[in-house]
Design an enzyme around this catalytic site. Structure first.
Site, short mmCIF file in Angstrom:
data_model
loop_
_atom_site.label_atom_id
_atom_site.label_comp_id
_atom_site.label_asym_id
_atom_site.label_seq_id
_atom_site.Cartn_x
_atom_site.Cartn_y
_atom_site.Cartn_z
N HIS A 161 0.91 -1.39 -0.09
CA HIS A 161 -0.12 -0.02 -0.26
C HIS A 161 0.37 0.98 -0.22
CE1 HIS A 161 -3.59 2.34 0.54
NE2 HIS A 161 -4.73 1.82 1.62
N ASP A 210 -13.16 -9.25 -15.52
CA ASP A 210 -13.32 -11.30 -15.59
C ASP A 210 -12.29 -10.78 -16.99
OD1 ASP A 210 -14.13 -12.44 -17.88
OD2 ASP A 210 -16.03 -11.99 -18.43
#
Length: 466
Positions: A168, A387
């Protein structure tokens, strides 16, 4: 769950970038060095039985993912590098194809043949995800000797679990989902990604900040203080109709100061803030803090491109007395939130950076504020569009890292439209009250209809979730 790791490799860019590439971490990046890796979990259900048979699974799924990853890392090669710092303690992201110590992205394959997709779509807790999402309780500072991105793909009885851990201190949510959508795009057959990342961190902030950091303290570790409370996590799914109701209620009172109507974000988060505060049973004079980790790409002057790869977030803090939240309608909390967000303009962003550079402070979870409700992630991220070629995710969750009392993550609702999923961590007794609050869940007394229930049956289930 019985999970077996079957292989672990390191994936590097398909075409190595020549020469040593160095990108100094900015003032937007550095405060998160003591946070944990940012964990994400995506769950996919296979429609085709061939997708889950060996050796087809290895060829059609694992190799496809690895090939796509090596291709997309040509553009996002910083993720294949490591953290480094110079003799003065200035941190940077470093990539050097000739450096053997830089091992690329860690990619593990596992199998859990007795676990189905349905077993992992529960809306409470992260305990079941622990073994499926790597790098629990690994701090970002450890990126000095660990990969910046770690991926675990677990073959299930009828699908695939993908757990990811991103450092992060290197990137925020906007950059994370830009990477994820680009990787999926390549796996679906694209030759190149549609949106290139903007990699020049110096354009965001070019100030050398010298830090004297070694291993950070565990933000959850006790130092003589009381033990932190045991937390539980739940996902509340707010349907289109619920969001419309919450927003219309917040905007039912016309502001006298001429401010703009409240946005969906302001209306929903203030709704949650108010009801969490009520569930906590605070005294009227107790202060409660609202914190949002806001994207500053469009706030700075000049604005940074949406494709900027790195952190461009700052924590915006505001607060009020618990009694005021309770005594007023939803427009009060929404106004407090709105004013704080509107006020955080380019001048404030710069002032915050300059103040931090003079006296650097590495964030700990407790710094989010007293009796806080804090917001991360964003429903703007198209998480259900990731996807890889076998359909959209069944669910998207955060892992167990970077959670504290009152922390919530907002995600695009799987139901589509303007629906929003709210993943929140609270003390058990507070969560129990929240789950029983008909006003929070938008349960109408006269017909039992639960507007936050997206299944259309007009009833809430036993724990107030869908």
């Amino acid at each position: 769950m019985k999970i077996k790791i079957t292989s672990k490799t390191h994936v590097k860019p398909n075409k190595p970038i020549l020469g040593k590439q160095q990108f100094q971490l900015t003032t937007f990046d550095l405060p998160y060095l003591a946070f944990y890796y940012n964990q994400k979990f995506l769950l996919y259900k296979f429609q085709n039985t061939l997708d889950r048979e060996e050796p087809t699974f290895q060829n059609n799924v694992v190799e496809k993912l690895k090939d796509g990853l090596s291709s997309v890392l040509e553009d996002f090669y910083q993720l294949a590098g490591k953290l480094a710092k110079d003799d003065e303690g200035v941190f940077r992201v470093e990539y050097d194809a000739d450096d053997e110590e830089i091992n690329g992205v860690e990619f593990s394959v596992a199998e859990a043949p007795d676990v189905s997709v349905g077993d992992l779509t529960v809306e409470d807790g992260t305990a079941k995800l622990e073994e499926l999402v790597p790098y629990s309780r690994i701090s970002n500072l450890e990126g000095l000797s660990r990969p910046l991105l770690v991926i675990q793909v677990t073959k299930l009885k009828d699908g695939l679990a993908m757990g990811l851990a991103f450092n992060h201190a290197v990137l925020d949510g906007t950059a994370t989902w830009h990477f994820m959508s680009s990787w999926a795009e390549i796996c679906r057959g694209a030759k190149t990604i549609s949106t290139q990342p903007f990699l020049d961190r110096a354009k965001a902030r070019d100030t050398r900040v010298k830090l004297d950091l070694t291993a950070p303290k565990d933000p959850n570790a006790g130092d003589g203080a009381a033990e932190p409370p045991q937390l539980v996590e739940k996902v509340f799914r707010f349907s289109d109709s619920a969001i419309h109701t919450i927003k219309s209620r917040a905007n039912s009172v016309i502001p006298s100061d001429g401010s703009k109507p409240f946005s969906t974000f302001q209306s929903l988060t203030s709704h949650i803030w108010r009801h969490v505060t009520l569930a906590r049973g605070l005294k009227p004079e107790d202060i409660t803090v609202f914190t949002v980790f806001a994207d500053c790409r469009r706030r700075v002057d000049p604005p940074m491109p949406e494709e900027y790869f790195g952190n461009m977030i700052q924590a915006i803090f505001t607060g009020t007395a618990a009694g005021l939240l309770a005594a007023h309608g939803p427009e009060f909390g929404a106004s407090v939130v709105q004013k704080a967000i509107v006020a955080h303009d380019a001048r404030v962003v710069d002032a915050r950076n300059e103040e931090w550079e003079k006296s650097p402070k590495i964030f700990q979870f407790k710094d989010a504020g007293v009796n806080c409700v804090a917001v991360g992630s964003s429903p703007r991220f198209k998480v259900y569009e990731v996807d890889f070629g076998w359909g959209k995710p069944e669910t998207v969750r955060s892992g167990s890292n970077n959670r504290f009392n009152g922390m919530m993550y907002l995600y695009q609702g799987k139901a589509g439209g303007i629906s929003i999923d709210v993943e929140i961590s609270l003390e058990a007794h507070v969560m129990e009250k929240l789950e029983k609050s008909k006003e929070f869940l938008l349960i109408e007394e006269e017909d039992g209809k639960n507007l936050s229930n997206g299944n259309g049956n007009g009833k809430a289930n036993g724990n107030g979730l869908v």
